[in-house]
Design an enzyme around this catalytic site. Sequence first.
Site, PDB file in Angstrom:
ATOM      1  N   SER A 123      65.243  68.109  17.378  1.00 41.73           N
ATOM      2  CA  SER A 123      66.047  67.882  16.172  1.00 41.73           C
ATOM      3  C   SER A 123      66.475  69.187  15.525  1.00 41.73           C
ATOM      4  O   SER A 123      67.209  69.172  14.538  1.00 41.73           O
ATOM      5  CB  SER A 123      65.246  67.045  15.177  1.00 41.73           C
ATOM      6  OG  SER A 123      63.949  67.574  15.035  1.00 41.73           O
TER       7      SER A 123
ATOM      8  N   HIS B 167      69.934  64.049  20.423  1.00 44.11           N
ATOM      9  CA  HIS B 167      69.108  64.011  19.217  1.00 44.11           C
ATOM     10  C   HIS B 167      69.239  62.651  18.564  1.00 44.11           C
ATOM     11  O   HIS B 167      70.239  62.361  17.925  1.00 44.11           O
ATOM     12  CB  HIS B 167      69.525  65.120  18.247  1.00 44.11           C
ATOM     13  CG  HIS B 167      68.785  65.067  16.945  1.00 44.11           C
ATOM     14  ND1 HIS B 167      69.358  65.417  15.747  1.00 44.11           N
ATOM     15  CD2 HIS B 167      67.518  64.671  16.652  1.00 44.11           C
ATOM     16  CE1 HIS B 167      68.466  65.258  14.770  1.00 44.11           C
ATOM     17  NE2 HIS B 167      67.338  64.804  15.307  1.00 44.11           N
TER      18      HIS B 167
ATOM     19  N   GLU C  19      73.185  62.792  17.992  1.00 41.75           N
ATOM     20  CA  GLU C  19      73.909  64.066  18.103  1.00 41.75           C
ATOM     21  C   GLU C  19      73.799  64.502  19.554  1.00 41.75           C
ATOM     22  O   GLU C  19      72.694  64.674  20.081  1.00 41.75           O
ATOM     23  CB  GLU C  19      73.279  65.118  17.178  1.00 41.75           C
ATOM     24  CG  GLU C  19      73.619  64.908  15.713  1.00 41.75           C
ATOM     25  CD  GLU C  19      72.956  65.950  14.805  1.00 41.75           C
ATOM     26  OE1 GLU C  19      71.796  66.317  15.074  1.00 41.75           O
ATOM     27  OE2 GLU C  19      73.593  66.386  13.825  1.00 41.75           O
TER      28      GLU C  19
ATOM     29  N   ASN D 182      70.778  67.876  10.183  1.00 42.89           N
ATOM     30  CA  ASN D 182      69.594  68.520   9.596  1.00 42.89           C
ATOM     31  C   ASN D 182      69.918  69.891   9.019  1.00 42.89           C
ATOM     32  O   ASN D 182      69.293  70.318   8.050  1.00 42.89           O
ATOM     33  CB  ASN D 182      68.484  68.632  10.637  1.00 42.89           C
ATOM     34  CG  ASN D 182      67.799  67.285  10.869  1.00 42.89           C
ATOM     35  OD1 ASN D 182      67.950  66.373  10.048  1.00 42.89           O
ATOM     36  ND2 ASN D 182      67.108  67.141  11.974  1.00 42.89           N
TER      37      ASN D 182
END
Length: 680
Positions: free
Chosen positions: A401, A422, A434, A472
């Site tokens: 991540s 991800h 992702e 993130n």
Amino acid sequence: MIETHRHGTILAIQIGNPPVNALSEDVRRGIYQAIEAAQSDDGISAIVIHGAGRMFSAGADITEFGKPLAEPGLAVVIDAIEASAKPVVAAIHGSALGGGLEVALGAHYRVATASAKLGLPEVALGLLPGAGGTQRLPRLVGIPAALDMIVLGSPISGAKALDIDLVDKVVPEQRLVEDAIAYAAKLDRPRPTGERAVSFDGGEFDRFAEQNARKIKGLDAPQACIEAVRAATTLSLADGQEKERSLFHRLMDGAQSKALRHAFFAERAAAKIDGLPKDVALRSVAKVGVIGAGTMGGGISMNFLSAGIPVTIVEMAEEALDRGTGLMRKNYEATAAKGRMTGAQVEGALALLTPTLDFSALSDCDLIIEAVYENMDVKKEIFARLDGIAKPGAILASNTSYLSVDEIAEVTKRPQDVVGLHFFSPANIMKLVEVVRGDKTASDVLATGMAIARKIGKVPVVSGVCFGFIGNRMLDPRLEGAMEMLLEGATPDQIDRVSVGFGMPMGPLQMIDLAGVDIGWHRDPTRIESLRDALNALGRWGQKAGGGFYDYDEKRRPLPSPAATGIIDDYRAKAGVTPRAISDEEIMVRTMHVMVNEGAKILSEGIAQRASDIDVVWIYGYGWPRHTGGPMFWAEQVGLTKIVADLERYADRLGDDFSLSPLLAKAARDGRSLDQAKAR
Ligand code: T1G
């Protein structure tokens, strides 16, 4: 566009506008002219309307929205269908959605395949059925079914449509037009829907509103849909359509519909990889390997199993493997308990699972997804081993991540086969993936990653390699801002209430409690260098430990925590911080505007292909309220000038490592969108 064919005395009108038979200007004109011509043709006794290709029609041509409407409008065409003196039959296969279903409602009779999808999803675009649907559907199926289909946008199958008298016959797909023609040949009169009255007892609206209050709260379109359906119970068809039209135009001009239409196209744009030919040959993925049977590995595996793709799941220890597979069964059984899966489907999915401790069992997998502890050394060790086991051409993916896919790829002799996939927790529920392209990731590997994500029902977005990729990386400044303001004097509830009031499912501090206050903690309770250390030292690790920033009731609802308040007050005192009042505006800037700023950097660095991809990440990965379009669309609606001005006004509180994105500043200065500013 529109073809007509005669079958004896039956005129068949075929809608042909690939890929979805959208009811564009030419299609509308063609249907209108064919219907009008048939009225004076004595050789025609009845009419059948059907769609070419894979569906009846996906409805109005959404690409025409916002442009001057060319006559004839769809409602005029449908009124002409209903006014036909000769019976009109709609023959439905594939999808009949929005205006497509409204065309079928204007017809006097309907024939469908059992698997056809009939729906009025306009509410998902922030609209309502604007071509008679809110007036005709209640007349055919009554109020409860009409409210479900119109206000919730829930489609139904052809088989279900037969049950509720929305269609008159269900026929096999390969005989659809033939059977519809035979059916039409037996008809001797039209059956205008508008002449029917709506049967209802009056209580339906209150019952519906009560059951769906949470789903429709704060949204313009559902409320307008209910108002339009209610009009059908009291007004004539013509007057009801007048009401529907005015509600439709009000929604069309509103901010929420603009944002929802943006989100619709953004999701489809995200599927496109710039610079890659559309027809790049994909690698076959018949068997998947998953390394790690933890929460993520189990959730990831479930996606493939539910799509009928066998999974070999590998763990280091029997106990971890059993726990992981047990959790998968438990999750499936919970889904079945809600009626969303049958017991047989649960067993069928789990029958495709091969749990093993033998790493070499991965040697026949076409795609192997590593889902272990977020530690680069552990990942490198696994990929080095994979390199010697995986078959040539296998795709090696990491579910990391944050970490560099390039660095992971370097330990293999096949960096071209390495990609990031991800998933977002819980991986069997959240739709975002992702797809992280490394410097050396081959085009067909990237394209296969995107395609396999869609095949398992996900919404994939391409990301370049940077710490935290798209989502993130933008989350970090949001969480940092929240933690800083907590130290400076705000309460957890005050900070989170701003986000929840905006429409986010939860605020940043609730999110940390959910994920774990102890994520990344050094685990030394004597070492207290931050507010999180202070909470962790006293076991306030978040929801999983019964409390973090908040206490939680039996339904896991957050409650202000005197214990957390005490820890925060003590920490402030020791840090020499005098608490100050912090406004909601400042909270907005330091938890939302900072995300937009980071998103602009991500765009300018080419990590995201386009601004709308960032919107898709946040809508599908973090629950950003879809009716505001996503962070970048929202910022452009607020005005980039204002976003920049707000950030500059609070610059002294954004920390030393804050810097304004040059792309954001340029777009604001030039009055351009972020994508335009990037392209210049
Ligand atoms: N108009 C224009 N283009 C459309 C479209 C539409 N209605 N629907 C899809 N497309 C494009 C889409 O952008 C993509 O383009 C391509 O078709 C394939 O779509 C008056 C006002 C039908 C279930 O909301 O739900 O009627 O990216 O990838 O996965 O009351 O498309 O290839 O260039 O989604 O097989 C209401 C929206 C309209 C249905 C097929 N109708 N469409 O899914 O293909 S408003 C909808 C869908 C209305 C009336 C009101 C899906 C699908 P490109 P796709 P798919």
